[in-house]
Design a protein around this motif. Structure first.
Motif, PDB file in Angstrom:
ATOM      1  N   GLY A  35       0.815  -1.196   0.000  1.00 22.75           N
ATOM      2  CA  GLY A  35       0.000   0.000   0.000  1.00 22.75           C
ATOM      3  C   GLY A  35       0.852   1.251   0.000  1.00 22.75           C
ATOM      4  O   GLY A  35       2.049   1.207   0.274  1.00 22.75           O
ATOM      5  N   HIS A  58      -5.517   0.221  -1.230  1.00 23.57           N
ATOM      6  CA  HIS A  58      -5.912   1.625  -1.054  1.00 23.57           C
ATOM      7  C   HIS A  58      -7.097   1.793  -0.112  1.00 23.57           C
ATOM      8  O   HIS A  58      -7.400   2.925   0.276  1.00 23.57           O
ATOM      9  N   SER A  68      -2.541  -2.699  -5.471  1.00 25.58           N
ATOM     10  CA  SER A  68      -2.163  -1.713  -4.487  1.00 25.58           C
ATOM     11  C   SER A  68      -3.309  -1.645  -3.477  1.00 25.58           C
ATOM     12  O   SER A  68      -4.471  -1.498  -3.866  1.00 25.58           O
ATOM     13  N   LEU A 101       0.725   5.845  -1.299  1.00 29.52           N
ATOM     14  CA  LEU A 101       0.250   6.822  -2.278  1.00 29.52           C
ATOM     15  C   LEU A 101       1.036   6.679  -3.581  1.00 29.52           C
ATOM     16  O   LEU A 101       1.962   5.871  -3.688  1.00 29.52           O
ATOM     17  N   ARG A 138     -10.139   7.306  -0.694  1.00 28.60           N
ATOM     18  CA  ARG A 138     -10.385   5.895  -0.376  1.00 28.60           C
ATOM     19  C   ARG A 138      -9.839   5.514   0.991  1.00 28.60           C
ATOM     20  O   ARG A 138     -10.130   4.429   1.486  1.00 28.60           O
ATOM     21  N   LYS A 178      -6.756   8.501  -4.011  1.00 34.33           N
ATOM     22  CA  LYS A 178      -6.320   7.489  -3.044  1.00 34.33           C
ATOM     23  C   LYS A 178      -6.637   7.921  -1.612  1.00 34.33           C
ATOM     24  O   LYS A 178      -7.031   7.101  -0.777  1.00 34.33           O
ATOM     25  N   ALA A 206      -6.412   5.523   1.655  1.00 33.79           N
ATOM     26  CA  ALA A 206      -5.153   4.803   1.452  1.00 33.79           C
ATOM     27  C   ALA A 206      -4.132   5.115   2.537  1.00 33.79           C
ATOM     28  O   ALA A 206      -3.385   4.222   2.980  1.00 33.79           O
TER      29      ALA A 206
END
Length: 647
Positions: free
Chosen positions: A240, A316, A314, A242, A365, A362, A367
């Motif tokens: 995970g 996120h 990934s 950005l 969400r 992101k 992230a």
């Protein structure tokens, strides 16, 4: 990812059972029954019918939920009325599901229904367990009959009553004192029925997938066969972070160094959405979406059974990530990569506005919130080696599994070697232990002496030593003394604890450690607190290729005029053949055996035969150089050869 540990196996009641068609999955609230049945149902398809909550089979059940249902249950209803309703619901559920062939699995079997009745009566009427049990037995006889058949039952236990009740309450979003008391009584009533179950799975000691596989194993014993979930998956690393934080770089490094398979989370979600007709899969509950992702990973792993370790990029969404962790437990390592905004901007291949937009998406969400619950947070602001070192620690350090078996110990004087070399090995071990004390971690006699193929006139004593950091000066002093007293040539490779744990070693040393773990050689000393990682897998293949490249370089150097001893050139030729044989899946250590197998597996009438040791003794420098030149020329032709065209 310590690493993924095997969960405790199910406990099974002794005695043979005839094949049942009805199975009960028992357990207290929040023990995971419904989740386990969902996973099982998706894997078994039409073969299994799941019997859910009792109220679905009772038209007279109050149309209440939440606090209103709890108030009716514990306050408004009469005890006998509640007990009769619950047992009547169990009977009607059985009638509805067992009227046609096939397997039926009940979410809460008779043992759990009865335990719930007993706990409710005790709480509502302040009755003793004995009185509550008597009331439930009386109503049970009326509703089900004295000879009501028992289902084959599996209990998901959360441990002793007090601990189990605490777990059940802790998994509720809101729980009052009355509910906590009910759970204590329920767990106690279930414990008194423990002997009625045909198997008990300790669900508090394993992750959800581990419990699922124990359940599937138990069901197989009575004829319901469902393939284990993620049976071929050893480890998953979720990445995970950005944009431009290094997720792709981390995934690619893990692929190259550790042979992991790279998957995108979005790819698995897309597969799940297509399979289940989900137009907006991310709008689904995180728990359900995580299970669907798990199913897709399982399908992929089954189709690619030879792949063991995966990365998923990934991550996120914190909710989805949390649910995946609940499912996979220690088998999943969640890694969050962070980097300062200016650094991410420099790395970006898109313009600043596009990068800012990607970050906005992101962050919306959640992230960045994964950083607060991840297994490993990596600050990837620095140079690339910092990232790679952190990933090495993840895969081979304290979060990784140690080797499956400890190396065998072989005392120096018990080595299958000439007496002078055995005595030298014993003296070297004694001297180094005295010099370093507890800082000595590992002592391995390697090379021909360790493999039992030493020649009393030609072989050196090659030793691999593992030490704590900061020992170089003390070790150098002891080695200077040993080299004047041993009477044999001593060669030594030294690695620190962390170089060992991170597998940061050259190809020759990697090969020695692999042989040690496979029992081909023994070690003469191993510290009790040193747990070696596995020196195997894809990295071993790459190390062998590197070792072969090194030996060809060592053969070429003296042929180009660099001063090298006759025996060193001979050993390089042997090692080149040995490495090619290893790449072909064959292992030999004795020179004559290496030569014979090399000629058999890679025949060439124009290539000189590699001499045995006895033949080597009769050859001069120029003759050995001629053999080396012939073998090197063959390798050059072999590496340059084009594939044979199909006719």
């Amino acid at each position: 990812m310590n690493g993924h540990q095997p969960s405790p196996g199910p406990q099974t009641k002794a005695g043979a059972w005839p094949q049942p068609r009805v199975i009960a999955l028992d357990g207290a609230d929040n023990s995971g029954k419904t989740t386990q049945l969902r996973l099982l149902e998706r894997a078994s398809g039409d073969e299994v019918r799941i019997g859910g909550s009792l109220h679905h089979y009772l038209p007279q059940w109050p149309k209440l939920s939440g606090a209103e249902l709890a108030h009716w249950w514990f306050s408004e209803s009469r005890s006998e009325e509640l007990v009769r309703l619950l047992l009547e619901g169990h009977r009607r559920r059985l009638d509805a599901l067992t009227g046609r062939p096939g397997w039926v699995i009940l979410d809460r079997g008779p043992a759990t229904v009865e335990a719930s009745c007993v706990a409710s009566v005790m709480l509502k009427d302040d009755r003793s367990a004995r009185d509550a049990e008597a009331l439930v037995a009386e109503v049970r006889a009326e509703v089900l009959g004295e000879s009501a058949p028992e289902a084959y039952s599996v209990l998901l236990s959360l441990g002793p009553p007090a601990a189990g009740a605490a777990l059940s309450v802790g998994r509720e979003r809101v729980a009052d004192e009355r509910y906590a008391r009910y759970q204590q009584l329920l767990h106690t009533a279930l414990e008194t029925r423990r002997g009625r179950h045909d198997a008990v799975i300790e669900a508090d000691r394993a992750d959800i997938v581990g419990v699922q596989n124990q359940l599937r194993s138990q069901l197989a014993q009575v004829g319901l066969y469902v393939r284990p979930l993620l049976d071929d998956v050893r480890r998953v690393v979720g990445l995970g972070g950005l944009s431009e934080s290094g997720k792709s770089s981390a995934g690619e490094y893990l692929r190259r160094r550790f042979g992991t398979t790279r998957l995108k989370l979005g790819y698995l979600v897309e597969l799940a959405a297509a399979r289940h007709g989900l137009a907006t899969p991310y709008d689904e509950e995180p728990r359900l979406l995580a299970e669907l992702v798990l199913d897709e990973l399982d399908r992929y792993a089954r189709a690619h059974y030879y792949l063991l370790d995966y990365t998923i990029e990934s991550l996120h969404r914190p909710g989805l990530t949390r649910e995946l962790k609940r499912l996979l437990g220690d088998r999943l390592s969640v890694v969050y990569l962070d980097a300062a905004p200016p650094v991410r901007a420099r790395r970006s291949l898109v313009d600043p506005d596009a990068l800012a937009h990607n970050d906005e998406v992101k962050l919306a969400r959640g992230a960045d919130r994964i950083a607060g619950s991840c297994d490993l947070l990596i600050d990837n602001t620095g140079p690339r080696p910092d990232l790679e070192l952190a990933l090495d620690r993840l895969m081979t350090g304290s979060m990784a599994r140690p080797a499956a078996e400890s190396p065998r110990i072989t005392e120096p004087l018990e080595l299958a070697a000439p007496p002078a070399l055995r005595r030298a090995a014993a003296s070297a071990l004694t001297g180094i232990r005295n010099a370093l004390g507890e800082r000595l971690l590992l002592f391995v006699v390697a090379g021909s002496v360790g493999f039992g193929t030493a020649d009393p006139e030609l072989s050196d004593l090659d030793v691999l030593v593992g030490v704590e950091a900061g020992c170089t000066a003390d070790l150098a002093g002891e080695l200077a003394r040993l080299r004047t007293e041993l009477g044999v040539k001593l060669g030594m490779t030294v690695l620190t604890r962390h170089e060992l744990l991170l597998r940061r070693c050259d190809s020759r040393t990697f090969s020695t450690l692999h042989s040690l773990q496979r029992g081909r050689i023994g070690c003469q000393y191993l510290s009790a607190d040193l747990e070696l990682p596995e020196f195997d897998g894809p990295q071993r293949h790459q190390q062998t290729i590197q070792y072969l490249a090194r030996t060809l370089h060592e053969i070429r150097r003296p042929l180009l005029g660099v001063e090298t001893s006759r025996y060193a050139l001979y050993k390089s030729v042997l090692n080149a053949a040995k490495m090619l044989l290893r790449l072909a899946g064959a292992e030999e250590t004795e020179p004559a055996a290496i030569s014979a197998l090399f000629d058999r597996m890679f025949p060439d009438a124009d290539r000189a035969t590699i001499p045995s040791r006895s033949e080597y003794r009769e050859m001069g420098r120029d003759e050995i150089a001629a053999v080396a030149s012939s073998v090197l020329n063959w390798f050059e032709r072999y590496l340059a050869a084009a594939p044979t065209p199909l006719r």
